[in-house]
Design an enzyme around this catalytic site. Structure first.
Site, short mmCIF file in Angstrom:
data_model
loop_
_atom_site.label_atom_id
_atom_site.label_comp_id
_atom_site.label_asym_id
_atom_site.label_seq_id
_atom_site.Cartn_x
_atom_site.Cartn_y
_atom_site.Cartn_z
N CYS A 250 0.01 -3.50 -3.90
CA CYS A 250 1.33 -4.05 -4.20
C CYS A 250 1.94 -3.19 -5.30
CB CYS A 250 1.19 -5.50 -4.66
SG CYS A 250 2.70 -6.27 -5.28
N CYS B 10 7.50 -0.21 -1.78
CA CYS B 10 6.91 -1.54 -1.63
C CYS B 10 6.01 -1.49 -0.41
CB CYS B 10 8.00 -2.59 -1.46
SG CYS B 10 7.38 -4.24 -1.03
#
EC number: 5.1.1.3
Length: 259
Positions: free
Chosen positions: A74, A183
């Site tokens: 992440c 992302c």
């Protein structure tokens, strides 16, 4: 050195499975445990303190499953919490940062775009990285709403298409020649993004580099599995597991668990 304990990965939701796939391709005999904290997605709108606490919670879940290395799959959690995680735990951590370096070094126009969460773009680590490439113009765009749509299984929705056009068209007008996906959810949008971008704009993400680094650290300091068969892959979700099941094409065991 041999170590048959699993590789642990966590993300704010299902997006980090794009990183898991790269690792599984490079290290197919390793057992893996993936944690999708979808109940708290997206992380990008949360404070640094919240992100650190969620990352600690996720890490401890994986350590309780005997993870030998933890991949923070992440961008937002890496850029906001990995320093604290490394200070708190002895296990090695592999982070994921936007691939600014290869984009900046290969850009012929010295103009690149980055699509990322607010949490990543506002982080100190992101700004430290971006400052190294001052001869490259970086067009930053927060991907408001994208993670939520992906988590709800609406990758191909009209709303997704509208948001992508809204975010990408100014970058095209700014004459970028590289688009960095900042992302781990966003690689699942590449088919739609390719329909919007001109062919000369290259799309780049961090998955392959993360997989290579994970293998390097395992070899140098942790130990590889000595199993000759394919590793077992376990997936945990604290929200509706159907979207995770769909992303994985129902090929792996997904366990619904509160954490």
């Amino acid at each position: 050195m041999t170590n048959n304990n699993p590789i642990g990965l966590f993300d704010s939701g299902i997006g980090g499975t794009s990183i898991w796939k790269e690792i599984y391709d490079v290290l197919p005999n390793e057992d893996t445990i993936y944690l999708a904290d979808s109940k708290n997605a997206p992380y990008g709108q949360k404070s640094k303190e919240e992100i650190i606490q969620l990352s600690i919670k996720n890490t401890e879940f994986l350590l309780n499953q005997n993870a030998k290395i933890i991949v923070v799959a992440c961008n937002t959690a890496t850029t906001n919490a990995i320093k604290e995680l490394r200070a708190k735990y002895d296990v090695p951590f592999i982070g994921i940062e936007p691939a600014i370096k290869p984009a900046a070094l290969n850009s012929e126009k010295h103009i690149i775009g980055i699509l990322a969460t607010q949490g990543t773009l506002n982080s100190e680590l992101f700004h430290q990285t971006a400052e190294k490439y001052q001869n490259t113009k970086i067009i930053e765009q927060i991907g408001h709403g994208l993670v939520g749509l992906i988590e709800n299984g609406e990758i191909n929705s009209p709303e997704m298409n509208h948001l992508l056009h809204t975010y990408l068209e100014p970058m095209i007008e700014a004459n970028i020649d590289y688009l960095v996906l900042g992302c781990s959810h966003y690689p699942y949008l590449i088919p739609q993004i390719k329909k919007i971008l001109p062919n000369h704009i290259k799309i780049i993400d961090s998955g392959e580099a993360v997989a290579r680094q994970t293998k390097k650290v395992l070899i140098e300091s942790v130990g590889l599995s000595d199993k000759s068969k394919k590793g077992k892959a376990l997936f945990y979700s604290n929200s509706n597991p159907k979207v995770l099941d769909d992303i994985l094409q129902n090929k792996y065991e997904v366990i619904r668990k509160d954490f």
